[in-house]
Design a protein around this motif. Structure first.
Motif, mmCIF file in Angstrom:
data_model
loop_
_atom_site.group_PDB
_atom_site.id
_atom_site.type_symbol
_atom_site.label_atom_id
_atom_site.label_comp_id
_atom_site.label_asym_id
_atom_site.label_seq_id
_atom_site.Cartn_x
_atom_site.Cartn_y
_atom_site.Cartn_z
ATOM 1 N N PHE A 131 7.310 11.083 1.101
ATOM 2 C CA PHE A 131 6.950 11.874 2.276
ATOM 3 C C PHE A 131 5.464 12.233 2.251
ATOM 4 C CE2 PHE A 131 6.574 15.442 5.115
ATOM 5 C CZ PHE A 131 7.452 15.131 6.145
ATOM 6 N N GLY A 132 4.996 12.735 1.099
ATOM 7 C CA GLY A 132 3.583 13.082 0.987
ATOM 8 C C GLY A 132 2.687 11.871 1.116
ATOM 9 N N ALA A 133 3.131 10.735 0.563
ATOM 10 C CA ALA A 133 2.339 9.510 0.645
ATOM 11 C C ALA A 133 2.173 9.065 2.089
ATOM 12 C CB ALA A 133 3.006 8.407 -0.177
ATOM 13 N N VAL A 134 3.246 9.141 2.871
ATOM 14 C CA VAL A 134 3.186 8.712 4.274
ATOM 15 C C VAL A 134 2.294 9.648 5.085
ATOM 16 C CG1 VAL A 134 4.547 8.402 6.387
ATOM 17 C CG2 VAL A 134 5.403 7.539 4.204
ATOM 18 N N GLN A 135 2.353 10.953 4.794
ATOM 19 C CA GLN A 135 1.497 11.887 5.538
ATOM 20 C C GLN A 135 0.016 11.647 5.216
ATOM 21 O OE1 GLN A 135 3.433 13.284 7.829
ATOM 22 N NE2 GLN A 135 4.947 12.245 6.542
ATOM 23 N N LYS A 136 -0.273 11.391 3.958
ATOM 24 C CA LYS A 136 -1.658 11.103 3.577
ATOM 25 C C LYS A 136 -2.136 9.807 4.211
ATOM 26 C CE LYS A 136 -2.984 12.136 -0.571
ATOM 27 N NZ LYS A 136 -3.190 12.130 -2.057
ATOM 28 N N LEU A 137 -1.289 8.775 4.166
ATOM 29 C CA LEU A 137 -1.662 7.493 4.761
ATOM 30 C C LEU A 137 -1.827 7.633 6.271
ATOM 31 C CD1 LEU A 137 -2.239 4.536 4.248
ATOM 32 C CD2 LEU A 137 0.213 4.073 4.378
ATOM 33 N N GLY A 138 -1.012 8.472 6.875
ATOM 34 C CA GLY A 138 -1.150 8.722 8.304
ATOM 35 C C GLY A 138 -2.519 9.299 8.655
ATOM 36 N N ARG A 139 -3.017 10.167 7.785
ATOM 37 C CA ARG A 139 -4.373 10.717 8.022
ATOM 38 C C ARG A 139 -5.428 9.634 7.853
ATOM 39 N NH1 ARG A 139 -1.932 15.012 5.181
ATOM 40 N NH2 ARG A 139 -2.912 14.439 3.198
ATOM 41 N N TYR A 140 -5.283 8.813 6.819
ATOM 42 C CA TYR A 140 -6.230 7.720 6.608
ATOM 43 C C TYR A 140 -6.250 6.765 7.800
ATOM 44 C CZ TYR A 140 -6.208 8.997 1.608
ATOM 45 O OH TYR A 140 -6.313 9.663 0.409
ATOM 46 N N MET A 141 -5.059 6.537 8.376
ATOM 47 C CA MET A 141 -4.941 5.580 9.472
ATOM 48 C C MET A 141 -5.178 6.219 10.842
ATOM 49 S SD MET A 141 -1.701 3.271 8.172
ATOM 50 C CE MET A 141 -1.855 2.135 9.576
ATOM 51 N N MET A 142 -5.515 7.509 10.820
ATOM 52 C CA MET A 142 -5.838 8.224 12.058
ATOM 53 C C MET A 142 -4.721 8.071 13.090
ATOM 54 S SD MET A 142 -9.880 7.168 12.396
ATOM 55 C CE MET A 142 -10.027 7.987 13.986
ATOM 56 N N ILE A 184 0.838 -1.209 0.000
ATOM 57 C CA ILE A 184 0.000 0.000 0.000
ATOM 58 C C ILE A 184 0.869 1.253 0.000
ATOM 59 C CG2 ILE A 184 -1.645 1.345 1.372
ATOM 60 C CD1 ILE A 184 -2.866 -1.336 2.267
ATOM 61 N N ILE A 185 1.906 1.263 0.833
ATOM 62 C CA ILE A 185 2.821 2.411 0.867
ATOM 63 C C ILE A 185 3.488 2.588 -0.486
ATOM 64 C CG2 ILE A 185 4.942 3.336 1.891
ATOM 65 C CD1 ILE A 185 4.104 1.917 4.516
ATOM 66 N N ALA A 186 3.910 1.481 -1.106
ATOM 67 C CA ALA A 186 4.542 1.545 -2.422
ATOM 68 C C ALA A 186 3.583 2.106 -3.461
ATOM 69 C CB ALA A 186 5.023 0.155 -2.839
ATOM 70 N N ALA A 187 2.316 1.657 -3.420
ATOM 71 C CA ALA A 187 1.321 2.136 -4.382
ATOM 72 C C ALA A 187 1.065 3.623 -4.210
ATOM 73 C CB ALA A 187 0.019 1.352 -4.211
ATOM 74 N N MET A 188 0.930 4.067 -2.955
ATOM 75 C CA MET A 188 0.653 5.485 -2.716
ATOM 76 C C MET A 188 1.844 6.350 -3.102
ATOM 77 S SD MET A 188 -1.650 5.474 0.766
ATOM 78 C CE MET A 188 -1.934 7.247 0.624
ATOM 79 N N THR A 189 3.052 5.813 -2.917
ATOM 80 C CA THR A 189 4.251 6.554 -3.325
ATOM 81 C C THR A 189 4.299 6.701 -4.834
ATOM 82 O OG1 THR A 189 5.462 5.720 -1.402
ATOM 83 C CG2 THR A 189 6.776 6.598 -3.222
ATOM 84 N N GLU A 190 3.965 5.629 -5.554
ATOM 85 C CA GLU A 190 3.958 5.684 -7.016
ATOM 86 C C GLU A 190 2.882 6.644 -7.510
ATOM 87 O OE1 GLU A 190 2.686 2.326 -9.863
ATOM 88 O OE2 GLU A 190 4.872 2.140 -9.696
ATOM 89 N N MET A 191 1.721 6.652 -6.842
ATOM 90 C CA MET A 191 0.633 7.544 -7.245
ATOM 91 C C MET A 191 0.995 9.014 -7.051
ATOM 92 S SD MET A 191 -2.574 5.425 -5.617
ATOM 93 C CE MET A 191 -3.779 6.732 -5.912
ATOM 94 N N SER A 192 1.664 9.310 -5.943
ATOM 95 C CA SER A 192 1.966 10.707 -5.629
ATOM 96 C C SER A 192 3.346 11.138 -6.100
ATOM 97 C CB SER A 192 1.862 10.947 -4.119
ATOM 98 O OG SER A 192 2.869 10.214 -3.431
ATOM 99 N N GLY A 193 4.223 10.152 -6.337
ATOM 100 C CA GLY A 193 5.579 10.472 -6.746
ATOM 101 C C GLY A 193 6.453 10.975 -5.622
ATOM 102 N N ASP A 194 5.977 10.832 -4.376
ATOM 103 C CA ASP A 194 6.707 11.397 -3.239
ATOM 104 C C ASP A 194 6.419 10.568 -2.000
ATOM 105 O OD1 ASP A 194 8.005 13.194 -1.457
ATOM 106 O OD2 ASP A 194 6.089 14.168 -1.065
#
Length: 326
Positions: free
Chosen positions: A110-121, A98-108
């Motif tokens: 750091f941004g992917a982890v921050q977004k996932l952090g919000r999703y995961m509360m 999931i982290i790999a997919a979000m990184t590929e989608m955003s290209g970043d």
């Protein structure tokens, strides 16, 4: 009515040790920021790193789970590791994908982890120490060198000095958020975790090491319960401190927390936990010579035929330090 501002605790490390204290600190009245190493090149993280040329996700995944307020059933899914014989999915944790997919989608990353952090509360923040995968380098005392966390660990040799670069051989650049967190920390905690492959990989980034040294925060090192074969054989808690000073800077630490409860050898499965060797001993006189306040006690938790830190007890001691009671 005014409320007091929460104090900031920055925890620096990686591996399986970091989550041990992130979860209990999450439930305390503090702001927690985890700064996570990105030099892992083994296991599922290493495969994803090599195929996709992204930051290894495993340590980040564990930190996110530790700070998440989502139900345990969801977190178990996120942590699920495929037991398939399929060549691709075998041994991969779903969260890594999931982290790999979000990184590929955003290209970043750091941004992917921050977004996932919000999703995961998550209650707190998780920052990769850099936006690109890093390569750890070791000079061994026998004159040989090793590159890559996995190679260094498997060499089982005594490490003289560490350095770290990008894959292109350049000096790593931490994100501005990492430096901001360090600069605004009330306490910086190192570990628990592997000295040479979880903690120091963050600190030997020159800019990070300087930022930590210049910080006015209280700096606490959590000594490992057990030594690691080849890397920290016969190390006392003071030996760990000396290694940090040798690789980064003198007078970097204020406190060291060391477990003094005896680890029963007949309980430990040394085949299952094949990287550990003997119990880390406390050397309070040497700690004090190094300008570090030793804090000792029963911080031991025995489980799964292994020796681990009791995160609740560690968190309690950290808050005592933060409140100037130690």
């Amino acid at each position: 009515m005014t409320t007091s501002k929460k104090r900031n605790i920055v925890v620096i490390g990686g591996g399986s040790g970091l989550p041990v204290i992130l979860r209990p600190l999450r439930d305390c009245n503090v702001e927690v920021t985890a700064i996570v190493t990105v030099a892992d090149d083994g296991g599922s993280s290493g495969v994803i790193r090599n195929f996709m040329n992204i930051v290894p996700p495993g340590d980040i995944r564990n930190a996110l789970v530790s700070l998440s307020l989502l139900p345990e059933d969801f977190l178990k899914i996120f942590q699920y590791r495929f037991d398939s014989s399929d060549e691709f999915f075998q041994n991969h944790a779903l969260g890594n994908l999931i982290i790999a997919a979000m990184t590929e989608m955003s290209g970043d990353i750091f941004g992917a982890v921050q977004k996932l952090g919000r999703y995961m509360m998550i209650s707190g923040k998780v920052y990769p120490v850099a936006n690109v995968p890093l390569v750890l380098h070791a000079d061994f005392t026998d004159g040989t060198i090793g590159s890559g966390e996995h190679e260094i660990t498997m060499a089982h040799k005594v490490i003289e000095r560490l350095s770290i670069t990008t894959e292109a051989g350049q000096q790593p650049e931490p994100t501005s958020e990492v430096l901001f967190a360090i600069d605004h920390a009330d306490m910086i905690v190192f570990g628990p975790g592997s000295l040479y492959t979880s903690i120091l990989p963050n600190l030997v980034i020159p800019i990070v090491g300087r930022a930590v040294h210049q910080s006015n925060a209280k700096k606490v090192y959590i000594a490992n319960i057990m030594t690691q074969k080849g890397e920290t054989d016969h190390y006392t808690d003071a030996s760990h401190i000396k290694a940090i000073y040798h690789n980064v800077s003198d007078h970097l630490l204020d406190y060291v927390l060391t477990n003094t409860a005896i680890v029963p050898e007949d309980y430990i499965d040394f085949q299952k936990w094949n990287e550990i060797s003997t119990q880390v001993k406390v050397d309070t006189s040497e700690d004090k010579k190094l300008g570090v306040v030793p804090i000792t006690g029963d911080f031991l938790k025995l489980r799964d035929q292994g020796a681990f830190h009791d995160g609740e007890k560690i968190a309690k001691e950290l808050l005592e330090i933060l409140d100037n009671k130690i």
